[in-house]
Write an enzyme that holds these catalytic residues in place. Sequence first.
Site, PDB file in Angstrom:
ATOM      1  N   LYS A  22      30.690 -52.294  53.121  1.00 11.23           N
ATOM      2  CA  LYS A  22      31.588 -52.502  51.969  1.00 11.23           C
ATOM      3  C   LYS A  22      33.051 -52.394  52.415  1.00 11.23           C
ATOM      4  O   LYS A  22      33.875 -53.233  52.084  1.00 11.23           O
ATOM      5  CB  LYS A  22      31.285 -51.448  50.896  1.00 11.23           C
ATOM      6  CG  LYS A  22      32.359 -51.336  49.831  1.00 11.23           C
ATOM      7  CD  LYS A  22      32.035 -50.300  48.794  1.00 11.23           C
ATOM      8  CE  LYS A  22      32.528 -48.907  49.090  1.00 11.23           C
ATOM      9  NZ  LYS A  22      33.984 -48.716  49.034  1.00 11.23           N
ATOM     10  N   CYS A 118      42.189 -41.184  41.144  1.00 11.38           N
ATOM     11  CA  CYS A 118      40.757 -41.242  40.908  1.00 11.38           C
ATOM     12  C   CYS A 118      40.223 -39.841  41.125  1.00 11.38           C
ATOM     13  O   CYS A 118      40.974 -38.947  41.486  1.00 11.38           O
ATOM     14  CB  CYS A 118      40.085 -42.276  41.804  1.00 11.38           C
ATOM     15  SG  CYS A 118      40.027 -41.796  43.498  1.00 11.38           S
ATOM     16  N   ASP A 307      33.682 -39.798  54.020  1.00 11.09           N
ATOM     17  CA  ASP A 307      32.701 -40.497  53.189  1.00 11.09           C
ATOM     18  C   ASP A 307      31.266 -40.009  53.415  1.00 11.09           C
ATOM     19  O   ASP A 307      30.355 -40.450  52.721  1.00 11.09           O
ATOM     20  CB  ASP A 307      32.780 -42.018  53.431  1.00 11.09           C
ATOM     21  CG  ASP A 307      34.017 -42.631  52.800  1.00 11.09           C
ATOM     22  OD1 ASP A 307      34.722 -41.916  52.062  1.00 11.09           O
ATOM     23  OD2 ASP A 307      34.287 -43.821  53.048  1.00 11.09           O
ATOM     24  N   ARG A 399      28.797 -49.108  43.072  1.00  9.41           N
ATOM     25  CA  ARG A 399      29.987 -49.649  43.729  1.00  9.41           C
ATOM     26  C   ARG A 399      29.743 -49.826  45.225  1.00  9.41           C
ATOM     27  O   ARG A 399      30.400 -50.651  45.848  1.00  9.41           O
ATOM     28  CB  ARG A 399      31.183 -48.704  43.534  1.00  9.41           C
ATOM     29  CG  ARG A 399      31.781 -48.730  42.145  1.00  9.41           C
ATOM     30  CD  ARG A 399      33.025 -47.869  42.114  1.00  9.41           C
ATOM     31  NE  ARG A 399      33.740 -47.996  43.366  1.00  9.41           N
ATOM     32  CZ  ARG A 399      34.339 -46.983  44.006  1.00  9.41           C
ATOM     33  NH1 ARG A 399      34.342 -45.788  43.510  1.00  9.41           N
ATOM     34  NH2 ARG A 399      34.958 -47.189  45.153  1.00  9.41           N
TER      35      ARG A 399
HETATM   36  C1  UD1 Z   1      39.548 -45.810  52.998  1.00  7.45           C
HETATM   37  C2  UD1 Z   1      38.127 -46.043  52.562  1.00  7.45           C
HETATM   38  C3  UD1 Z   1      37.524 -44.780  51.957  1.00  7.45           C
HETATM   39  C4  UD1 Z   1      37.670 -43.629  52.950  1.00  7.45           C
HETATM   40  C5  UD1 Z   1      39.114 -43.493  53.414  1.00  7.45           C
HETATM   41  C6  UD1 Z   1      39.284 -42.468  54.520  1.00  7.45           C
HETATM   42  C7  UD1 Z   1      38.091 -48.366  51.957  1.00  7.45           C
HETATM   43  C8  UD1 Z   1      37.997 -49.393  50.886  1.00  7.45           C
HETATM   44  N1  UD1 Z   1      38.105 -47.109  51.572  1.00  7.45           N
HETATM   45  O1  UD1 Z   1      40.296 -45.483  51.824  1.00  7.45           O
HETATM   46  O2  UD1 Z   1      36.149 -45.016  51.686  1.00  7.45           O
HETATM   47  O3  UD1 Z   1      37.280 -42.428  52.331  1.00  7.45           O
HETATM   48  O4  UD1 Z   1      39.586 -44.746  53.944  1.00  7.45           O
HETATM   49  O5  UD1 Z   1      38.486 -42.761  55.590  1.00  7.45           O
HETATM   50  O6  UD1 Z   1      38.086 -48.692  53.127  1.00  7.45           O
HETATM   51  N2  UD1 Z   1      47.666 -41.811  51.792  1.00  7.45           N
HETATM   52  C9  UD1 Z   1      48.972 -41.585  51.428  1.00  7.45           C
HETATM   53  N3  UD1 Z   1      49.767 -42.683  51.162  1.00  7.45           N
HETATM   54  C10 UD1 Z   1      49.303 -43.960  51.287  1.00  7.45           C
HETATM   55  C11 UD1 Z   1      47.964 -44.167  51.661  1.00  7.45           C
HETATM   56  C12 UD1 Z   1      47.165 -43.069  51.910  1.00  7.45           C
HETATM   57  O7  UD1 Z   1      49.422 -40.449  51.320  1.00  7.45           O
HETATM   58  O8  UD1 Z   1      50.080 -44.902  51.050  1.00  7.45           O
HETATM   59  C13 UD1 Z   1      46.778 -40.646  52.055  1.00  7.45           C
HETATM   60  C14 UD1 Z   1      45.569 -40.584  51.122  1.00  7.45           C
HETATM   61  O9  UD1 Z   1      45.888 -39.953  49.907  1.00  7.45           O
HETATM   62  C15 UD1 Z   1      44.590 -39.799  51.962  1.00  7.45           C
HETATM   63  C16 UD1 Z   1      44.888 -40.265  53.385  1.00  7.45           C
HETATM   64  O10 UD1 Z   1      46.210 -40.804  53.339  1.00  7.45           O
HETATM   65  O11 UD1 Z   1      44.881 -38.432  51.849  1.00  7.45           O
HETATM   66  C17 UD1 Z   1      43.943 -41.286  53.948  1.00  7.45           C
HETATM   67  O12 UD1 Z   1      43.791 -42.324  53.016  1.00  7.45           O
HETATM   68  P1  UD1 Z   1      43.451 -43.810  53.497  1.00  7.45           P
HETATM   69  O13 UD1 Z   1      42.994 -43.769  54.915  1.00  7.45           O
HETATM   70  O14 UD1 Z   1      44.589 -44.686  53.151  1.00  7.45           O
HETATM   71  O15 UD1 Z   1      42.208 -44.154  52.567  1.00  7.45           O
HETATM   72  P2  UD1 Z   1      41.887 -45.523  51.850  1.00  7.45           P
HETATM   73  O16 UD1 Z   1      42.322 -46.667  52.686  1.00  7.45           O
HETATM   74  O17 UD1 Z   1      42.312 -45.477  50.453  1.00  7.45           O
END
Ligand code: UD1
Length: 419
Positions: A22, A118, A307, A399
């Site tokens: 996914k 979320c 995850d 999902r």
């Molecule tokens: C992706 C995965 C999710 C997984 C996560 C971490 C997808 C669709 N989802 O989510 O299943 O749990 O990686 O492996 O691939 N952060 C910030 N600012 C930002 C972006 C992120 O502070 O602009 C923080 C987030 O709150 C979190 C951390 O960085 O604490 C990591 O998040 P991120 O790696 O971006 O996760 P996702 O891409 O949302």
Amino acid sequence: MDKLEVYGARKLKGKVLISGSKNASLPILAASILSNKKIILKNLPNVKDIKTMIKLLGSIGSSVRYLKNKNSIEIKNKSKIKTFASYNLVKTMRAGILVLGPMLAKYGNAKVSTPGGCTIGVRPIDIHLKALGKLGVNYKIIDGYVYANSKKKLKGAKIKFPKISVGATENLIIAASMAEGSTILSNCAIEPEVKDLVNFINCMGGKIKWIGKRTIKIEGVKNFKEVKYTIMPDRIEAGTYLIAAAVTEGNLKILGINPNIIRTEIEILKKLGLKIKIEKNQINVVGVKDIKSINLKTSPYPGFPTDLQAQLMVLLCMSKKISTISEEIFENRFMHVAELNRMGAKIKTKGNKAFIEGNTKFKSAELMATDLRASVSLILAALIAKGKTTINRIYHLDRGYEEIEKKLRKLGAKIKRVS
Ligand code: UD1
């Protein structure tokens, strides 16, 4: 609303085929916006998040059609699309923000709903936006929407991410693939899904190279070519079935997964006592009675994935001694703890650390699923408990897990969906 009824205390046995990933499919679908040529994607998982992303592509004017089955699609973009992603489509699926990069790279403007919070945390997008700013994007957030544009074509830049973010790395890779000149991204996420995205873009004519462990060089290109691409297998689904074998003391053959991408998980499960044998695209796992305890932290790849944290916690409940898990990625990802405790687990949390006492005899109960991975952890606990466990609000599960009841039933579980 659908719920699941599980009658536990049965050992799982047999073969399970892992679906497409996914989290690899979502950025690849977003990247399709870059191209006007035919794109064929195979091995997409037939799950709700993918349907939502396909709906989003349809809503902006891409023509997407299923081929043969729900796992293969053909995408074709007109020369102009609507650069708008609505709240309704982004609210349930945070990855909707990934359309921002390609819309800006190709059309120079975008209006995309912010994903909002979320259950597992605030989930900001500041890193995505600041990095896009370095490619020449101006943006404002008004009433929950990102309004972004660039006066000229995006321009390559040197960007060091302040923190490792999977989504921000992916958004920037996609945007920079069509920017003018070269971009160097450092401190990138190196999850296998990020690498799959890079492979996909390169297969359609992109010029992306890994030049260091967490550094990528991207030469922007003007056009892309036709591509047929097979999505990688879902390592989180594979890890979930490994743990399902462990908690039921079962014996599973997990097929269609490259064991190299879940090395850390396999090592940890071996340390806990599981018997695991690796073959080419197959993992054989046998559960054991005595589960050892462990102190573990979640961390970006190649660390232990957040995850799989909820699923592993169920297994640690069966150890004889105390284990701890520190959740280092999301600030509120222990929603499953209260429900597991209702089933007899003895887990305490303090901040981002969970203390799992062990020696749990799971009892059946009526439960509420809270997020995607928490939902599946409740199924795992229900597979151990004697009697009927009912899990409500399972739309989260849909999902991300393809045909989970069917796959589990084939392995000997007694599980049914009640609408
Ligand atoms: C992706 C995965 C999710 C997984 C996560 C971490 C997808 C669709 N989802 O989510 O299943 O749990 O990686 O492996 O691939 N952060 C910030 N600012 C930002 C972006 C992120 O502070 O602009 C923080 C987030 O709150 C979190 C951390 O960085 O604490 C990591 O998040 P991120 O790696 O971006 O996760 P996702 O891409 O949302």
